[in-house]
Design a protein around this motif. Structure first.
Motif, short mmCIF file in Angstrom:
data_model
loop_
_atom_site.label_atom_id
_atom_site.label_comp_id
_atom_site.label_asym_id
_atom_site.label_seq_id
_atom_site.Cartn_x
_atom_site.Cartn_y
_atom_site.Cartn_z
N GLU A 2 -1.62 -5.39 -0.52
CA GLU A 2 -2.86 -5.42 -1.22
C GLU A 2 -3.69 -6.75 -1.07
N THR A 3 -2.66 -7.75 -0.99
CA THR A 3 -3.52 -9.01 -0.62
C THR A 3 -3.97 -9.08 0.77
N LYS A 5 -4.94 -6.27 2.47
CA LYS A 5 -6.21 -5.46 2.43
C LYS A 5 -7.52 -6.49 1.81
N ARG A 6 -7.10 -6.92 0.73
CA ARG A 6 -8.30 -7.75 0.37
C ARG A 6 -8.62 -8.87 1.22
N SER A 7 -8.02 -9.43 1.86
CA SER A 7 -8.26 -10.63 2.91
C SER A 7 -8.87 -10.06 4.03
N LYS A 9 -11.57 -8.54 4.70
CA LYS A 9 -12.80 -9.04 4.84
C LYS A 9 -13.32 -10.04 5.09
N ASP A 126 -8.66 -14.79 -8.45
CA ASP A 126 -8.90 -13.48 -8.36
C ASP A 126 -7.63 -12.83 -7.74
N CYS A 127 -6.92 -13.61 -6.90
CA CYS A 127 -5.52 -13.06 -6.32
C CYS A 127 -4.71 -12.92 -7.25
N CYS A 130 -5.03 -10.01 -9.60
CA CYS A 130 -4.71 -8.80 -9.12
C CYS A 130 -3.23 -8.59 -9.22
#
Ligand code: HEM
Length: 339
Positions: A2-3, A5-7, A9, A126-127, A130
């Motif tokens: 997930e980390t 995936k978020r990164s 961007k 934020d991380c 999550c």
């Protein structure tokens, strides 16, 4: 995952802006001293890039961490990997007896690790949220896990892999010419470097794969059998009993002459075309085949695809900046700016 995936961007933007700083440092070192040792500047660049992309923190918010964070990670990594890594600094059996027998005391790095912990605690809200809200971790667990993925998996992996990739390219001017023309052809006429364009660079990707085959950054894997099973080689079958300790040695696996033609040769084009891409089934640097899928049920590198993509982006970025480069796996002697 997930980390990661978020990164995704900000991954490309952060990679390129940190590479900008890195190459700026190298150019000014070369003009001052005639050559630049690049491993430490590269590690500083990787650290800044990973803080921004994985933890969402601009490392410049803490000049102290920007200066010391990556050095702390070097010590922290060394204490963990020395017991199982062949260093070759002492004749055997002294290396086994003196360096591979004890775990090293964590106190050596505990104070500086705490500074990194506090940096993440204060800045990576934020991380951490999550990890806590979506995955049920405590705040402490989220911070330690984020530091582990950033510091051990990502920073450690790239610190070993990228110098061997850069060394491979800087040492071969014929290969540079071919890579440069591929990169400029794909990125010419207005299309910029991005995930899509880099994916069209067959030679760049093949060089990245071949470097991972030739010098796997993590050579050893250990695992204990969860059940009785049989394992086959080309000509034998072995019984493995539940609980037995298995060791995989990648340099041997990936130089298998039954699979790889002239396995001890570095062949930049090896993975190009249909027969070339079939070899990806046997490329095991990530603790699983390059055609496999990392999941919670296996131990394959969670960033398997991001690693090869990022390395390809770094190579392509290099040949958009420069016409040629000379050096080896530790230093860069000259760069000729793109004309
Ligand atoms: C060149 C860089 C990298 C290399 C060479 C590398 C290599 C590997 C290898 C060999 C493993 C298996 C370890 C074992 O169980 O023995 C692994 C696992 C892992 N890697 Fe990577 N890796 C790299 C970069 C990254 C990055 C950038 C991330 C995440 C941002 C990452 C996340 C992970 C995670 C989470 C695991 C554990 C998977 C599990 O145990 O299920 N790696 N990596």
């Amino acid at each position: 995952m997930e980390t990661l995936k978020r990164s995704s961007k900000v991954w490309l933007r952060e990679l390129r802006s940190n590479l900008n700083i890195f190459w700026g440092t190298i150019e000014s070192e070369i003009s001052k001293n005639g050559a630049a040792s690049y491993v430490f500047p590269l590690q500083r660049c990787i650290f800044g890039f990973l803080c921004a992309s994985l933890a969402g923190v601009d490392v410049s918010v803490s000049p102290d961490i920007a200066e010391s964070g990556w050095k702390t990670l070097n010590t922290w990594l060394a204490l963990q990997v020395i017991p199982t890594t062949k260093l070759g600094v002492l004749p055997q059996p002294l290396e086994e007896i003196l360096l591979h027998t004890w775990a090293y005391p964590s106190q050596i790095v505990a104070g500086n690790y705490k500074k990194l912990y506090d940096f993440i605690d204060e800045n990576a809200g934020d991380c951490i949220r999550c990890g806590q809200e979506d995955f049920g971790l405590t705040r402490e667990e989220a911070i330690h896990n984020l530091l582990f993925v950033m510091g051990f998996n990502a920073y450690g992996g790239f610190s070993v892999f990228l110098p061997s990739l850069i060394g491979r390219i800087t040492g071969d001017s014929g290969l540079q010419e071919r890579i440069r023309s591929e990169v400029r052809r794909v990125c010419g006429s207005g299309s910029d470097l991005d995930y899509k364009t880099v994916n069209e660079m067959e030679l760049v990707k093949s060089v990245v794969y071949e470097t991972l085959r030739f010098s796997p950054p993590v050579p050893l894997q250990f695992a204990r059998a969860r059940k009785d099973f049989q394992i086959s080689s080309h000509d034998s079958v072995f019984e493995v009993k539940k609980g037995e300790l298995l060791c995989g040695y990648q340099p041997m696996v990936m130089r298998d002459g039954n699979v790889f033609d002239e396995p001890d040769e570095f062949k930049p084009d090896r993975y190009i075309g249909q027969t070339g891409s079939e070899l990806l089934d046997y490329l095991y640097w990530s603790n699983g085949p390059q055609t496999g899928t990392p999941s919670a049920a296996n131990k394959q590198c969670a960033a398997k695809d991001m690693v090869t993509l990022t390395a390809s982006l770094i190579v392509a970025d290099l040949f958009l900046r420069y016409d040629s480069i000379t050096g080896d796996s530790g230093s860069i002697k000259s760069v000729v700016k793109a004309t």
